[in-house]
Design a protein around this motif. Sequence first.
Motif, short mmCIF file in Angstrom:
data_model
loop_
_atom_site.label_atom_id
_atom_site.label_comp_id
_atom_site.label_asym_id
_atom_site.label_seq_id
_atom_site.Cartn_x
_atom_site.Cartn_y
_atom_site.Cartn_z
N LEU A 119 53.58 33.25 8.06
CA LEU A 119 54.38 32.05 8.29
C LEU A 119 53.73 30.84 7.66
O LEU A 119 54.40 29.99 7.06
CB LEU A 119 54.56 31.84 9.80
CG LEU A 119 55.32 30.57 10.21
CD1 LEU A 119 56.74 30.59 9.66
CD2 LEU A 119 55.33 30.40 11.72
N LYS A 127 54.35 30.87 4.00
CA LYS A 127 55.74 30.48 3.72
C LYS A 127 55.96 28.99 3.98
O LYS A 127 56.71 28.34 3.26
CB LYS A 127 56.69 31.31 4.58
CG LYS A 127 56.73 32.79 4.21
CD LYS A 127 57.67 33.56 5.14
CE LYS A 127 57.71 35.03 4.78
NZ LYS A 127 58.59 35.81 5.71
N GLN A 128 55.28 28.47 5.01
CA GLN A 128 55.41 27.04 5.30
C GLN A 128 54.87 26.19 4.16
O GLN A 128 55.45 25.16 3.81
CB GLN A 128 54.70 26.70 6.61
CG GLN A 128 55.43 27.15 7.85
CD GLN A 128 54.65 26.84 9.12
OE1 GLN A 128 53.42 26.80 9.12
NE2 GLN A 128 55.37 26.62 10.22
N GLY A 144 57.38 26.35 1.54
CA GLY A 144 58.53 25.54 1.94
C GLY A 144 58.26 24.07 1.82
O GLY A 144 59.11 23.29 1.38
N LEU A 192 61.30 28.44 9.08
CA LEU A 192 59.87 28.27 8.80
C LEU A 192 59.20 27.30 9.77
O LEU A 192 58.02 26.97 9.61
CB LEU A 192 59.68 27.75 7.36
CG LEU A 192 60.09 28.70 6.24
CD1 LEU A 192 59.84 28.07 4.88
CD2 LEU A 192 59.37 30.03 6.36
N GLU A 193 59.98 26.82 10.75
CA GLU A 193 59.48 25.89 11.77
C GLU A 193 59.02 24.57 11.16
O GLU A 193 58.15 23.88 11.70
CB GLU A 193 58.36 26.53 12.59
CG GLU A 193 58.81 27.78 13.35
CD GLU A 193 57.71 28.40 14.17
OE1 GLU A 193 56.63 27.78 14.30
OE2 GLU A 193 57.91 29.53 14.69
#
Length: 556
Positions: free
Chosen positions: A228, A231-232, A235, A417-418
């Motif tokens: 994550l 990915k963050q 992102g 992705l929060e």
Amino acid sequence: MHKKNQFIVLWTLLVFMLFPLQALAVDYSISKVTIDAQVTSNGTVAVTENHTYKFQDDFNGIIREIVPKKGTSIHEFTASEQGKELKVERDEELYNIFRSGENETITIELRYEIQGAVDTYADGAEFYWPFFDDRNDSDYEQMTITITPPAASEKTAFTGYDGAYQTGSLQRDGGVQFDMGKVLAGSNGDVRVIFDKHLFPSLPQKDGLVLADLAADKEQMANDAAALLAKQQAGKSIGNWLIPAAGAALLAFFAWAFNHARKTKQQAKPDTPHFFVPKQKMSIPATLYFTKSSILTPAVTAAALMELVRKQKIEQLSEEKFRLIDRNTEFIHEATLIELLFDKVGDGEIFETKELESYTKQELNHASYTDSITLWQQGIQEEVKQYELYGKHPLLRGIVGTSGLAFGVASIFFGLLELFPMMVVSIIIAICFIGFCFYSPITYKGHVIREEWKQLRTAMKNLEPTAWNHLTQDEKMRAFSYLLGADEKSTNLTTLSFTTAYSDSAFADFGSFYNPVLLTGLFVAAYSSTSTSASASGAISAGGGVSGGGGGSGAF
């Protein structure tokens, strides 16, 4: 007001529909929750919870929902405040604790026992419990959960899930404290602690090993967190250039739209300083609808009747009596008005104002009158549409519409992705793009019509009699009808003064005196008599933590 503004209203209503409102709900916040779970050697867990509520208005008590895991049960539930026991009513998994007051901050202590909550295995004894889950409707501003063993545990293992992930810390006695901070409503946050097996000698042992399972969970969560995070980062890199670029594009679109509208409006201003009545481009009711307001007042209905007199479709026999001359009209809305006044209210040939008053006083006629007025208004709208007074810009709409949908997808991407700040900004950008997709500016032709009639309204305030007398009879009637229809209150001093000065000459060729105060007042009374208004749930959500357990908090 442009009809596209209705889209803004609908969009606003949609936003409110997507975020449920709790009617008559108690206004409160839960500033602090501490949960102390004392695990005993026989597998029973004695729980003490302290909930601090801050109420902003009247209240009757608090609610605690405790949904036990499969194979477990809740017993001996009590509630107290500063040592004083409080009344508790249980409704299945809901516990209503009665404590009334107003604008107070209170701390309620809850005590209960969980039976069957500890499972022993060859390598340890596990307490795995959801003290709250996604059924919870309240935010916890600060939550702490402490799990204490029956005696010192030397090889305690633990983890937290979802909201409890990486919040636990080992205590000196082998207990575990989860400092979870703020917990949002609708969140899960199971806690899982494994103590030394020998602390629970009387509990039967289950097959299998539990430490390896916990270690596998921790490894999986660590891998998921690392993935994550990667990915963050990706992102964020995308969002850091995409969002500013979209913001710049929006600013460019809005700047272009503003400048385009401003220049078009300037070019449409009349180039003559002399007073004149604009040429007939639309009917007077349609002109009022487009240049003044999309709300067609009773004054507009009176102006529409005057328009039929001007077109010699109707003859005015007296101040209160009209005769139908010709049913062949130019517009559908004119035929609708004739049908209402002469067929429904009158006898098919003669319409008298007193008949309208009598007709609308009868409740059985209200629906028929309202339907006719609605059809009349719709006919005026259709007339305005046929003149194409608003620009289409299909290419621009396609570009911004596609951009809006793309940012709608981007907001979902950022949410998964929060990256919540980027998600919120993306939603705002998407709404702006999609809203711009409905951009329909007034055309040059439309601005010309608006500016000409605006100049007329301004000039008539201080018009010299000589300028008025130079107008043709048709121009006088059109000007008179427009100005009276543009004024919602025909009884104000400006209208009365204008009527006294110009009505005789405006209707000179028709042999009668038009009384706008009388006629507008008649339609106002009809509107008041036939206007009606009307007005008119809750939802139950399902969810759960580990093994269907969980719960939440509330107030009443």
